[in-house]
Design an enzyme around this catalytic site. Structure first.
Site, PDB file in Angstrom:
ATOM      1  N   ASP A   1     -19.863  37.200  36.452  1.00 17.51           N
ATOM      2  CA  ASP A   1     -20.916  38.164  36.757  1.00 17.51           C
ATOM      3  C   ASP A   1     -20.272  39.357  37.448  1.00 17.51           C
ATOM      4  OD1 ASP A   1     -23.054  39.632  37.662  1.00 17.51           O
ATOM      5  OD2 ASP A   1     -24.117  37.940  38.570  1.00 17.51           O
TER       6      ASP A   1
ATOM      7  N   ASP B   1     -21.330  49.597  30.596  1.00 13.64           N
ATOM      8  CA  ASP B   1     -22.315  49.735  29.522  1.00 13.64           C
ATOM      9  C   ASP B   1     -23.251  48.538  29.660  1.00 13.64           C
ATOM     10  OD1 ASP B   1     -22.924  51.293  26.913  1.00 13.64           O
ATOM     11  OD2 ASP B   1     -22.971  49.204  26.279  1.00 13.64           O
TER      12      ASP B   1
ATOM     13  N   CYS C   1     -19.535  44.905  31.540  1.00 16.56           N
ATOM     14  CA  CYS C   1     -20.481  44.099  30.752  1.00 16.56           C
ATOM     15  C   CYS C   1     -20.003  44.163  29.310  1.00 16.56           C
ATOM     16  CB  CYS C   1     -21.898  44.643  30.895  1.00 16.56           C
ATOM     17  SG  CYS C   1     -22.467  44.795  32.610  1.00 16.56           S
TER      18      CYS C   1
ATOM     19  N   CYS D   1     -27.326  52.552  25.395  1.00 20.11           N
ATOM     20  CA  CYS D   1     -27.833  52.889  24.056  1.00 20.11           C
ATOM     21  C   CYS D   1     -29.353  52.991  24.147  1.00 20.11           C
ATOM     22  CB  CYS D   1     -27.397  51.859  23.011  1.00 20.11           C
ATOM     23  SG  CYS D   1     -27.787  50.150  23.421  1.00 20.11           S
TER      24      CYS D   1
ATOM     25  N   PRO E   1     -20.480  42.850  22.963  1.00 19.27           N
ATOM     26  CA  PRO E   1     -19.678  42.075  22.009  1.00 19.27           C
ATOM     27  C   PRO E   1     -18.198  42.431  21.969  1.00 19.27           C
ATOM     28  CG  PRO E   1     -20.878  43.763  20.842  1.00 19.27           C
ATOM     29  CD  PRO E   1     -21.345  43.836  22.269  1.00 19.27           C
ATOM     30  N   GLY E   2     -17.788  43.475  22.689  1.00 16.71           N
ATOM     31  CA  GLY E   2     -16.367  43.747  22.829  1.00 16.71           C
ATOM     32  C   GLY E   2     -15.820  44.927  22.049  1.00 16.71           C
ATOM     33  N   ASN E   3     -16.662  45.643  21.307  1.00 25.21           N
ATOM     34  CA  ASN E   3     -16.161  46.788  20.543  1.00 25.21           C
ATOM     35  C   ASN E   3     -15.568  47.865  21.452  1.00 25.21           C
ATOM     36  OD1 ASN E   3     -16.860  45.630  18.116  1.00 25.21           O
ATOM     37  ND2 ASN E   3     -18.790  46.721  17.920  1.00 25.21           N
TER      38      ASN E   3
END
Length: 459
Positions: A279, A299, A228, A360, A231-233
């Protein structure tokens, strides 16, 4: 002075618009967008002043509203859309900031100056406090005084840690004691417009958010899956840890978030990442593209309750009205069901040796409960729990045997986001412990070299 009038006039109205957007999320018990994301939009000018004023206005908003309503400041006014501007102006009046008659709203508030300040004094006397912070709830004061350092992760695909350290040393940057590619700067350091950030050489990323990729610790030649990704960090962090080799497949279901992911990958210069609009739950583990995947970072979507301080959601009025505002039971249950399904799916890939599950969130339902619910499934695929960062002192909640292998971070205690990390290791993999020891040795060696270099420079 001539330039100051229109600047304050404009900033206050800019803050009022942002305040209106933020408060619109109250009915959903969640901000529609984070305060920082609204402030750092390209259209916003004077970002530092705007952020300071929006945060302080939100911090004291319950007090401001009490005072505003006690003197009837908003009563009988036709344009209700200006309420937020009156809150901002009242904030500045209470904190003795200069208010000039630059607009009709300023003129009106100045005409009620005596009444507003008298109401403030009465409130202080009623609550028997001598300073305005005494009017805030204890928990709110603790969160708002939590000075979290500015963390930046060095993108080693573009620049070395030592090179980044040299460029940021004058700002007080130091290498983190735990994570070798993470720099720590003083709280409040603003790097959003720094050239290193804009070119993707460093990423503004919390310490807790950097832990999952380090725990997964993929070898450079592996095939890795970020389930998932947006944003790609964490995705580009994996690519950097793999030294730009191997392959990272990054999945993202939502189209808008996919664009954010693609932008992050491009900015990082990570050529070993393949982005897929896909997906994760619909991937076939036995398909040719995935049957060689050796490590998976999961994540998934979560409540985000651990990022309260970073998002500044603790400043929202609803947080003061309801300390459990992010803990909506039905929403948490839906998220936990998805998290469990995604984790079971990750454990079903035939060649996978390591799976990291992170959130998180600070909710047990999304963390320990999810891990415990998949243990039998994990064992059936020959997985066991590995110990996440053994030297980290704070472990999972002791709700089942094995929770000591899990890791938790806390905003107030650890000065970073609230995170949860679990590691699943396939028992047939004999190399994990050796790899972990080797990486620890490499980290210590780099620290020693850096100290010697610093000492030589001082001499």
């Amino acid at each position: 002075m001539g330039a100051k009038k229109p600047a304050l006039h404009f900033v206050r109205r800019q803050v009022a618009r942002i305040l209106r957007q933020v408060l619109a999320g109250n009915t959903q018990h969640r901000a529609l967008a984070s305060i920082k994301s609204l402030v750092y939009k390209p259209s916003i000018v004077a970002k530092k002043a705007t952020l300071a004023l929006i945060c302080n206005t939100l911090k004291y908003l319950p007090v401001i509203k009490d005072i505003v309503h006690s003197v009837g400041l908003l009563q009988g006014r036709k344009n209700k859309g200006q309420d937020e501007l009156f809150y901002v102006l009242t904030h500045d009046l209470l904190f003795e900031q200069e208010i000039l008659p630059s607009g009709k709203e300023e003129i009106f508030v100045l005409s009620r100056k005596a009444a507003l300040r008298a109401a403030f004094v009465r409130l202080m006397m009623k609550k028997n406090v001598t300073e305005i912070d005494g009017l805030l709830p204890t928990e709110s004061r603790q969160l708002q005084s939590c000075d979290i350092p500015r963390y930046v992760r060095v993108n080693t695909l573009q620049i070395t840690v030592d090179e980044a350290l040299e460029k940021l040393e004058e700002l007080g940057a130091k290498v983190d004691e735990l994570l070798p590619d993470l720099l720590v700067l003083p709280p409040g350091t603003d790097l959003h417009d720094h050239s290193l950030v804009l070119q993707g050489s460093i990423f503004l990323q919390s310490k807790a958010s950097c832990i999952p990729a380090h725990v997964l610790s993929p070898d450079p030649d592996w095939e890795v899956l970020d389930a998932c990704a947006s944003p790609g960090n964490k995705t580009v962090h994996l690519a950097a840890l793999m030294k730009g080799k191997g392959r990272v497949t990054a999945c993202e279901l939502h189209k808008k978030r996919l664009q954010v992911l693609q932008d992050t990958v491009k900015r990082a210069g990570a050529n070993n990442i393949q982005v897929k609009h896909q997906d994760f739950l619909k991937l076939d583990p036995n398909a040719s593209d995935y049957r060689k995947v050796r490590a998976i970072l999961l994540d998934p979507s979560c409540s985000g309750s651990g990022t309260t301080v970073q998002r500044m959601d603790h400043l929202l009025p609803v947080a003061n009205d309801d300390p459990e505002f992010q803990h909506d039971a039905q929403r948490i249950d839906r998220l936990a069901s998805f998290q469990k399904a995604a984790l079971c799916h990750a454990l079903s890939f035939p060649a996978v040796e390591r799976v990291v599950y992170s959130t998180c969130s600070v909710n047990q339902r999304e963390n320990e409960d999810v891990v415990q619910s998949v243990l039998e499934h994990a064992r059936s695929h020959k997985f066991k729990l590995g110990t996440v960062l053994p030297n980290w002192p704070h472990r999972g909640l002791p709700v089942f045997d094995g929770a000591q292998h899990l890791l938790r971070t806390d905003a107030l205690r650890d000065k970073t986001d609230g995170f949860f990390v679990a590691l699943f290791v396939r028992e047939r993999s004999q190399t994990f412990e050796q790899q972990r020891k080797r990486k620890s040795s490499e980290i210590e060696e780099r620290k020693t070299k850096r100290k010697k270099k610093k000492q030589k420079k001082l001499n």
